[in-house]
Design a protein around this motif. Structure first.
Motif, short mmCIF file in Angstrom:
data_model
loop_
_atom_site.label_atom_id
_atom_site.label_comp_id
_atom_site.label_asym_id
_atom_site.label_seq_id
_atom_site.Cartn_x
_atom_site.Cartn_y
_atom_site.Cartn_z
N GLU A 33 1.84 9.39 -5.92
CA GLU A 33 1.98 10.80 -5.51
C GLU A 33 3.26 11.42 -6.07
O GLU A 33 3.28 12.61 -6.41
CB GLU A 33 1.92 10.92 -4.00
CG GLU A 33 0.53 10.59 -3.45
CD GLU A 33 0.33 11.05 -2.02
OE1 GLU A 33 1.31 11.02 -1.24
OE2 GLU A 33 -0.81 11.42 -1.67
N ILE A 71 1.02 4.15 -3.14
CA ILE A 71 0.65 5.54 -2.93
C ILE A 71 1.85 6.46 -3.15
O ILE A 71 1.74 7.54 -3.75
CB ILE A 71 0.04 5.73 -1.53
CG1 ILE A 71 -1.30 4.98 -1.46
CG2 ILE A 71 -0.14 7.21 -1.20
CD1 ILE A 71 -1.95 4.99 -0.10
N GLU A 72 3.02 6.03 -2.68
CA GLU A 72 4.23 6.83 -2.88
C GLU A 72 4.52 7.01 -4.36
O GLU A 72 4.83 8.12 -4.82
CB GLU A 72 5.40 6.14 -2.19
CG GLU A 72 6.74 6.85 -2.40
CD GLU A 72 7.90 6.04 -1.85
OE1 GLU A 72 9.03 6.23 -2.34
OE2 GLU A 72 7.68 5.22 -0.93
N ILE A 74 -7.44 2.14 -2.30
CA ILE A 74 -6.29 3.04 -2.32
C ILE A 74 -6.72 4.49 -2.20
O ILE A 74 -6.12 5.28 -1.46
CB ILE A 74 -5.47 2.82 -3.62
CG1 ILE A 74 -4.70 1.50 -3.52
CG2 ILE A 74 -4.53 3.98 -3.88
CD1 ILE A 74 -3.64 1.49 -2.43
N ASN A 75 -7.75 4.89 -2.92
CA ASN A 75 -8.21 6.28 -2.85
C ASN A 75 -8.64 6.68 -1.44
O ASN A 75 -8.38 7.80 -0.99
CB ASN A 75 -9.38 6.50 -3.82
CG ASN A 75 -8.92 6.74 -5.24
OD1 ASN A 75 -7.75 7.04 -5.48
ND2 ASN A 75 -9.83 6.63 -6.19
N SER A 77 0.38 16.32 -3.03
CA SER A 77 -0.75 17.21 -2.79
C SER A 77 -0.32 18.66 -2.63
O SER A 77 -1.10 19.51 -2.23
CB SER A 77 -1.50 16.76 -1.52
OG SER A 77 -0.63 16.75 -0.42
N ILE A 118 -5.51 7.31 0.51
CA ILE A 118 -4.90 8.56 0.06
C ILE A 118 -5.62 9.76 0.66
O ILE A 118 -5.01 10.70 1.16
CB ILE A 118 -4.91 8.65 -1.49
CG1 ILE A 118 -3.94 7.63 -2.09
CG2 ILE A 118 -4.54 10.06 -1.95
CD1 ILE A 118 -4.01 7.54 -3.60
N GLU A 119 -6.92 9.75 0.62
CA GLU A 119 -7.70 10.87 1.16
C GLU A 119 -7.46 11.02 2.66
O GLU A 119 -7.33 12.15 3.17
CB GLU A 119 -9.18 10.66 0.86
CG GLU A 119 -9.53 10.79 -0.62
CD GLU A 119 -11.02 10.69 -0.87
OE1 GLU A 119 -11.80 10.81 0.10
OE2 GLU A 119 -11.41 10.50 -2.04
N LYS A 175 -4.80 10.08 4.27
CA LYS A 175 -3.43 10.53 4.43
C LYS A 175 -3.33 12.04 4.26
O LYS A 175 -2.61 12.73 4.99
CB LYS A 175 -2.53 9.83 3.42
CG LYS A 175 -1.06 10.23 3.46
CD LYS A 175 -0.26 9.38 2.48
CE LYS A 175 1.22 9.79 2.47
NZ LYS A 175 1.43 11.09 1.82
N ARG A 176 -4.06 12.58 3.32
CA ARG A 176 -3.99 14.02 3.05
C ARG A 176 -4.75 14.85 4.08
O ARG A 176 -4.66 16.07 4.09
CB ARG A 176 -4.52 14.28 1.64
CG ARG A 176 -3.56 13.74 0.59
CD ARG A 176 -4.07 13.87 -0.81
NE ARG A 176 -3.08 13.36 -1.77
CZ ARG A 176 -3.27 13.25 -3.06
NH1 ARG A 176 -4.43 13.64 -3.58
NH2 ARG A 176 -2.33 12.77 -3.85
N THR A 234 0.82 -1.21 0.00
CA THR A 234 0.00 0.00 0.00
C THR A 234 0.86 1.26 0.00
O THR A 234 0.60 2.20 -0.77
CB THR A 234 -0.93 0.00 1.22
OG1 THR A 234 -1.72 -1.20 1.23
CG2 THR A 234 -1.85 1.21 1.21
N ARG A 235 1.86 1.32 0.87
CA ARG A 235 2.69 2.52 0.96
C ARG A 235 3.39 2.79 -0.37
O ARG A 235 3.43 3.94 -0.83
CB ARG A 235 3.74 2.34 2.07
CG ARG A 235 3.18 2.38 3.49
CD ARG A 235 4.32 2.32 4.48
NE ARG A 235 3.89 2.44 5.87
CZ ARG A 235 3.63 1.41 6.66
NH1 ARG A 235 3.73 0.17 6.19
NH2 ARG A 235 3.26 1.60 7.92
#
Length: 475
Positions: free
Chosen positions: A310, A306-307, A394-395, A316, A398-399, A401-402, A302-303
């Motif tokens: 991004e 996303i890394e 995943i989304n 972001s 991500i959301e 995380k932000r 997962t990390r």
């Protein structure tokens, strides 16, 4: 958050596009607009690790009951029985009843719902429970906590699963019943209790205070396991009515109680995994096994997913001129069938869920939400499970995380669990001016797979994980 919103029309069009590239390629891309790029990345599958983990005490709640005992080379030794409460009938027939003839427990199953030798002689015993079942019921439950193991059974019967010798009329119906005659005293006790106080039968919770239920145990034989789809207790009696001014006496039957989804029932399962499987797991092979056998634990990257995403779209930060969107994330789990004399199939469905959420999911009777939990059906032609909707998984991370929620190890510990998925068809449509008709399948229940012995070898080398995302330079 802006990266997911207010995108130009040309960019928004690509949201529904799935990439068309070679699954075996690490990274591929194609330009569909001068400023829009679709990236297909299959390199993450190299980061996936999988292993078999014990699943020896699952929530045994199910609408079916498994009964029997069987030893299968290359699978193991399985012994199953069940404990159950009953849903009572709200009303008993008491008018003109002359005689209570018998009280029979019927366990019904169809022509395909057994594993093993249909001619194997088997015997089951029935014991009354001493106290109410505590929910949830796990497959590792100790029945001795709920019944008197030193007492004699109130009933027992011998049976085999074969349909040979049945009348053609019953064979055509496609099901058979194991018939267990219960004590006449029990029939009289239920009947008199209803006449004294019908409210005892008004609800399952009140009824279980009076009658906690049965423990149905395999007491003899080996070689067959039967999946019982319907369990009822029928009262057979003689009744007299007046027809044309004449008394008419005839035999009648009423279902006094039944096993239904509303009551608590649980399968007690003991599985001794074959030593050959254990040895192969020790050497690195990965198996799925049910019931109450083996799940697959996945280290899900997962990390890194996303890394990578991004980094490609500038994260972001407000200074970035690149906007990006995850189009799809798919996981393909291929399996191989395992040769045996009983033609064991892989589980019909697999559940994708965080290891940390597994226990709560079944205990609280949750359904897959397609955000944190997903299910995939076994494709018997391709021998694969395809999880195609993991984009939302995943989304969602991500959301979070932000907004300040960091990715944790729990987001990377995923288990694949053999399950049964039950659904029903829901219809909708119609208005005053026009009528339209639509049907769709709605999932109503997801439970651990308990229907039959099941086994599959995961083809670890051919697991595929593919990320597709779009990015656009807004300069």
């Amino acid at each position: 958050m802006k990266i997911f919103r207010f995108l130009p029309i040309a960019f928004a069009i690509v949201l529904g596009l799935s990439s068309c590239g070679d699954e075996n390629s690490a990274i591929g891309s194609s330009i569909v607009d001068t400023n829009i790029e679709i990236v297909v990345d299959s390199s993450f599958q190299e980061l996936i690790t999988v292993e078999s983990v014990p699943n020896d005490s699952v929530v045994g709640r199910t609408i079916t009951q498994l009964i029997g005992r069987i030893s299968i080379p290359g699978y193991g030794r399985l012994e199953t029985d069940f404990l159950t409460q009953f849903m009572p009938a709200a009303n008993f027939d008491t008018v003109g009843v002359n005689k209570l003839d018998s009280l029979i427990l019927y366990l019904s199953y169809n022509t395909e719902s057994f594993t093993g030798d249909s001619l194997a002689p088997m015997q089951l015993s029935v014991y009354p429970l001493d106290k109410r079942l505590e929910s949830p019921v796990y497959s590792g439950i100790d029945p001795a906590e709920y019944y008197n193991a030193q007492a004699a059974p109130v009933a027992l019967t011998s049976y085999n699963a074969s349909f040979l010798g049945l009348p053609d009329s019953l064979i055509e119906l496609g099901y058979k019943m194991i018939r267990v005659k219960l004590p006449d005293e029990m029939a009289d006790r239920f009947y008199q209790k209803y006449k004294e106080d019908p409210t005892v039968f008004s609800s399952p919770s009140r009824f279980t205070q009076y009658f906690p239920g049965f423990y149905v145990k395999t007491s003899y034989g080996s070689g067959c396991v039967v999946n019982v789809q319907n369990t009822v207790m029928n009262l057979h009696y003689t009744k007299t009515t007046v027809i044309n001014d004449k008394d008419s006496t005839y035999n009648s039957t009423q279902t006094l109680m039944a096993v239904t989804p509303e009551i608590t029932t649980g399968n007690h399962i003991k599985l001794e995994i074959d030593a050959e499987i254990k040895n192969e797991i020790s050497s690195g092979k990965v198996y799925l096994q049910a019931p109450a056998g083996l799940n697959v634990l996945i280290h899900f990257p997962t990390r890194k997913i996303i890394e990578t995403f991004e980094d490609a779209v500038g994260g972001s930060g407000s200074a970035s001129t690149v906007q990006g969107l995850v189009n799809s994330l798919t996981l393909r789990i291929p399996v191989k069938t395992v040769s045996s004399n009983y033609n064991l199939d892989p589980p019909q469905f697999l559940l994708f869920i965080r290891k940390s959420e597994l226990q709560e999911f079944f205990e609280k009777k949750k359904l897959p939400d397609n955000v944190n939990t997903f299910y995939a059906k076994y494709d018997s032609d391709a021998h694969v499970y395809n999880f195609t909707g993991l984009r939302t998984f995943i989304n969602n991370i991500i959301e979070k995380k932000r907004t300040g929620t960091e990715i944790t190890d729990a987001d990377e510990e995923i288990v694949l669990v053999p399950v049964s998925v039950y659904s029903e068809t829901v219809s909708s449509g119609g208005s005053y001016y026009y009528y339209s008709y639509n049907e769709k399948e709605v999932v109503t229940d997801v439970v651990p797979y308990i229907s039959a012995p099941s086994l599959a070898l995961v083809d670890v080398d051919n697991i595929k994980l593919r990320l597709t995302y779009s990015k656009q330079d807004m300069k």
